[in-house]
Design an enzyme around this catalytic site. Sequence first.
Site: not given
Ligand code: SF4
Ligand code: SF4
Length: 365
Positions: A19, A276, A316, A325
Site C-alpha cells: 500500500c 501500535d 485548545c 477531547c
Molecule cells: S500492512 Fe496493511 S497497509 Fe501495510 S502494505 Fe500490508 S495491507 Fe497495506
Molecule cells: S477540539 Fe480538541 S484538539 Fe481541537 S481545539 Fe478543541 S480541545 Fe483542542
Amino acid sequence: MKQISLLIKPASSLCNMRCAYCFYEDVSANRECASMGIMDRQTTRALIDRTMCLDVNQINYCFQGGEPTVAGIDYFKDFIDYVDRVNTGKKITYAIQTNATLLDDAWIELFSKHDFLVGVSLDGFLENHNRLRKDAAGKGTFKIIMSHIKKMKKAGIHFNILTVLSHQLSKKPEQLFEFYQKNDLNYIQLIPCLPTLEGNARMDQYALTPHDFADFYCTFFDLWYQAYMKGHYMSVTLFDNLIPMYLNVLPSQCGMLGQCHMQLVVEANGNVYPCDFYVLDDYCCGNINTDSLQEIMKHEAAKRFLKEKRVLCKACDDCPFYHMCYGNCRRLSVCYYDAHYCGYKTFLTYSQEKMRRIAQMLTVK
Ligand code: SF4
Ligand code: SF4
Ligand code: SF4
C-alpha cells in the site's frame, strides 16, 4: 467484568501487499529490526500462558500486522487449540485486522467456527482503493477483496470495514458514502492517514491534514445524519463514540479523551510495546518470553510513554469542547490539528446540534 486485550503481530511487518501509505512499514523502518519474522510456537505459548494466569474473566486476542494471515492458517489453528487446552473457564474473544486478499474457504471456516470479528481493509470505491492498495505485483486488490467480503457475508461472519482516510479520499465524501450504502457495508471505521515519523515525501502526499479532516467529516456527517433520520443506521466509529459523549458516556476508542493507555502490542519475537503507533525500540517494555505482563506494564518505557507530553493547538486555549477531547490521541492529533488550526473543533462545532439531537433521541428510546 475484568478483561484484558492483546494486539498480536504473528507475522510482524510482513505483508503480501504494497500500500502506498503503509503506516507499519514506516514504523518498522524506524527501528533496528524492521521485521521480526513469524512468531514461533514457544513465544505463542508463552503469550497465552502469561494471559491465562491473570486474574481476569475475559481475554481478547486481536491479530494484526503487517498482514497477520501471512503467518499461515496453521499458526492460528495451533493458537486456538492451545488456548482451548489451557483455558480453565475464561471467556475468549478473537479479532483480526486483515487485508483479506488471502482468505480462502479454510480461513472463512476458521473465522466462522471461532466467531472472529474481522476488520477488512478496504479504501472505499474501486478507483480509490486500487490506486492506493496494490499487491506485490502492482495489481489493484479491490475485486478480490469484494469477492471475499461476499463470502464472509454468506458465512455470517461479523466484519467491519477499515478505510484509510487519505488526503485524496477526503475530497470524495459523497462518493465514499454512496459506495458503502450501495454495497450494504454498515460497520465502518475511518482511519486518518498519518504522515510518516521522519518525513517521506513519497508517502506523505497521502497524509490527512486538519483541513481535510474538517471538510470531509462535515459533509460525510450530513449524509450519515440524513440516512439516520430516514431510519438507515450506519455504524461509524467516530460518531458512535462522539454522540454518547453528549450524554456523558465515556468513549471506548483510545485517545478520545487525550489520555494514552497501555495497549500491550506483542511483536512476533515476543517484544511488547504500549501502542501500535509506537512499536519502536525506545518504547519496548520487555519480552513475553522472559517477563510477566505485570513486569511489562510497570516497565520504565511504559511509564515514560504514559507520561510524555503532547503538543496542543492554540485553538485548545478557549475551546468549548476541551472537556470532551483534551487534545485527543497524541499520534493521530497531527491529522486533527496543527499549531493554530483545529479541524476536529471545526467538525465538532458544525455537528454539535445534530449530535445532541440524536443523543436526545437515544435517551427517549
Ligand atoms: S500492512 Fe496493511 S497497509 Fe501495510 S502494505 Fe500490508 S495491507 Fe497495506
Ligand atoms: S477540539 Fe480538541 S484538539 Fe481541537 S481545539 Fe478543541 S480541545 Fe483542542
Ligand atoms: S498514541 Fe493514541 S492510540 Fe496510542 S495509546 Fe496514546 S492515545 Fe491511545
